[in-house]
Enzyme design. Structure first.
Site, short mmCIF file in Angstrom:
data_model
loop_
_atom_site.label_atom_id
_atom_site.label_comp_id
_atom_site.label_asym_id
_atom_site.label_seq_id
_atom_site.Cartn_x
_atom_site.Cartn_y
_atom_site.Cartn_z
N LYS A 175 0.83 -1.21 0.00
CA LYS A 175 0.00 0.00 0.00
C LYS A 175 0.87 1.26 0.00
CE LYS A 175 -2.06 -1.28 3.85
NZ LYS A 175 -1.39 -2.58 4.11
N ARG A 221 -9.67 0.70 8.44
CA ARG A 221 -9.37 -0.71 8.67
C ARG A 221 -10.22 -1.35 9.76
NH1 ARG A 221 -3.17 0.30 8.71
NH2 ARG A 221 -2.75 -1.74 9.49
N ARG A 244 11.83 -5.97 4.89
CA ARG A 244 11.62 -4.54 4.64
C ARG A 244 12.59 -3.71 5.48
NH1 ARG A 244 5.83 -1.83 5.38
NH2 ARG A 244 5.94 -2.76 7.45
N ARG A 290 11.39 -1.78 11.15
CA ARG A 290 10.27 -1.44 12.03
C ARG A 290 10.13 -2.48 13.14
NH1 ARG A 290 5.23 0.28 8.17
NH2 ARG A 290 4.11 -0.93 9.75
N ARG A 327 -0.10 -9.17 13.44
CA ARG A 327 -0.77 -8.19 12.56
C ARG A 327 -1.65 -8.91 11.54
NH1 ARG A 327 4.30 -5.26 10.47
NH2 ARG A 327 2.93 -4.08 9.12
P1 AP5 Z 1 4.85 -1.67 1.78
O1 AP5 Z 1 4.54 -0.79 0.63
O2 AP5 Z 1 5.61 -1.08 2.92
O3 AP5 Z 1 3.51 -2.39 2.29
P2 AP5 Z 1 2.29 -1.83 3.12
O4 AP5 Z 1 1.09 -2.51 2.61
O5 AP5 Z 1 2.30 -0.33 3.16
O6 AP5 Z 1 2.67 -2.43 4.55
P3 AP5 Z 1 2.54 -1.84 6.02
O7 AP5 Z 1 3.23 -2.85 6.92
O8 AP5 Z 1 3.03 -0.44 6.12
O9 AP5 Z 1 1.03 -1.90 6.22
P4 AP5 Z 1 0.31 -1.93 7.54
O10 AP5 Z 1 -1.08 -1.68 7.10
O11 AP5 Z 1 0.51 -3.13 8.38
O12 AP5 Z 1 1.02 -0.80 8.40
P5 AP5 Z 1 0.70 0.75 8.63
O13 AP5 Z 1 1.99 1.46 8.55
O14 AP5 Z 1 -0.44 1.20 7.83
O15 AP5 Z 1 5.63 -2.95 1.23
C1 AP5 Z 1 6.13 -3.93 2.12
C2 AP5 Z 1 7.52 -4.39 1.65
O16 AP5 Z 1 7.38 -5.05 0.39
C3 AP5 Z 1 8.53 -3.26 1.42
O17 AP5 Z 1 9.79 -3.75 1.77
C4 AP5 Z 1 8.45 -2.99 -0.10
O18 AP5 Z 1 9.66 -2.49 -0.61
C5 AP5 Z 1 8.14 -4.37 -0.63
N1 AP5 Z 1 7.26 -4.37 -1.81
C6 AP5 Z 1 6.19 -3.58 -2.05
N2 AP5 Z 1 5.62 -3.90 -3.23
C7 AP5 Z 1 6.33 -4.94 -3.72
C8 AP5 Z 1 6.23 -5.73 -4.91
N3 AP5 Z 1 5.27 -5.54 -5.82
N4 AP5 Z 1 7.14 -6.70 -5.11
C9 AP5 Z 1 8.14 -6.93 -4.20
N5 AP5 Z 1 8.27 -6.21 -3.06
C10 AP5 Z 1 7.38 -5.23 -2.82
O19 AP5 Z 1 0.19 0.69 10.13
C11 AP5 Z 1 1.08 0.38 11.17
C12 AP5 Z 1 0.32 0.37 12.49
O20 AP5 Z 1 -0.29 1.66 12.73
C13 AP5 Z 1 -0.87 -0.61 12.56
O21 AP5 Z 1 -0.47 -1.91 12.91
C14 AP5 Z 1 -1.71 0.06 13.65
O22 AP5 Z 1 -1.16 -0.15 14.90
C15 AP5 Z 1 -1.56 1.53 13.33
N6 AP5 Z 1 -2.59 2.02 12.40
C16 AP5 Z 1 -2.37 2.54 11.16
N7 AP5 Z 1 -3.53 2.86 10.58
C17 AP5 Z 1 -4.49 2.54 11.47
C18 AP5 Z 1 -5.92 2.62 11.43
N8 AP5 Z 1 -6.57 3.07 10.36
N9 AP5 Z 1 -6.60 2.18 12.52
C19 AP5 Z 1 -5.97 1.72 13.63
N10 AP5 Z 1 -4.62 1.60 13.70
C20 AP5 Z 1 -3.90 2.02 12.64
#
Ligand code: AP5
Length: 220
Positions: free
Chosen positions: A19, A93, A132, A160, A171
């Protein structure tokens, strides 16, 4: 001058589906505003703001931060965009967040254009998250195999805390229980668009762009 899409979209999918990576590419290409609740929360933790202090334990353990706290952050960021051309990344989410978001945007006559569902298996999620690395200043995501950081910035890479194996597994369970049910909610609303997230970053970007171009033709 970047082309404007006139779209309000949310990227949806399991942790590690790409994402953040795809949101950044869309924002660079179309000048959309990237709204990542995860990035906003991590910044708040780093700056030790009251929100950051409250959110810290939830994030590090891989749990969701309470809805009310995240809602205020999302609302503020969408106001900055004047409700045009934004990409939500990681919001909504929970069902409560989805209902609030839909009502909030509908009342402004700026409804969500689409939920882009990046679909990926748990196995690939684990491969992506465990390797990552994140740029500690810009927040850009890298991957040791798929998108290696250039040698000159390697000293700025961090892992992270929630990318440790136990937190990743947790997660995924939280995603299944609290976020996956939104597929049905948005599908019923006619907003859900599935995109295969397996393939190179560029391949997935091309799929997302093709979808957005077709939506633009239909909606504008
Ligand atoms: P990446 O692009 O980083 O993936 P992502 O989907 O953004 O993963 P996240 O771990 O950031 O998502 P998340 O939803 O768990 O965490 P968030 O930060 O939102 O890609 C992942 C890896 O793969 C990277 O190394 C990248 O280079 C590689 N990659 C990407 N595309 C690729 C491809 N096509 N091929 C190969 N490699 C690829 O949230 C973190 C925390 O914040 C949550 O756990 C929660 O505690 C809190 N939080 C955030 N939003 C909310 C909410 N709305 N409600 C409640 N809590 C929330």
């Amino acid at each position: 001058m970047q082309p404007q899409l006139g779209l309000r979209i949310a990227l949806f999918g399991p942790p590690g589906a790409g994402k953040g990576t795809q949101a950044r590419l869309l924002c660079t290409r179309f000048g959309m505003l990237h709204i990542s609740t995860g990035n906003i929360l991590r910044r708040a933790i780093k700056e030790q703001t009251p929100i950051g202090l409250e959110a810290r334990a939830y994030i590090h353990q891989g749990n969701l931060v309470p809805d009310e706290l995240v809602r205020d952050l999302a609302e503020e960021a969408m106001r900055v965009s004047a409700f045009e051309d934004f990409v939500l990344d990681g919001y909504p989410r929970t069902c409560q967040q989805a209902e609030w978001l839909t009502g909030f945007l509908n009342r402004r006559e700026r409804p969500l254009s689409a939920i882009v569902y990046l679909m990926l298996s748990d196995e690939e999620v684990v491969t992506r998250l465990s390797r990552r690395r994140v740029h500690k200043e810009t927040g850009e995501n890298f991957h040791l195999d798929y998108k290696p950081p250039p040698p000159e910035i390697q000293h700025l890479m961090l892992q992270r805390r929630d990318d440790q194996p136990a937190a990743i597994r947790h997660r995924l369970r939280v995603y299944e229980a609290e976020t996956q049910p939104l597929v049905r909610y948005f599908s019923k609303a006619g907003l859900l668009h599935e995109v295969d997230a397996l393939g190179s970053i560029e391949t997935v970007h091309a799929r997302v762009c093709a979808l957005l171009q077709s939506l633009k033709g239909r909606l504008n």
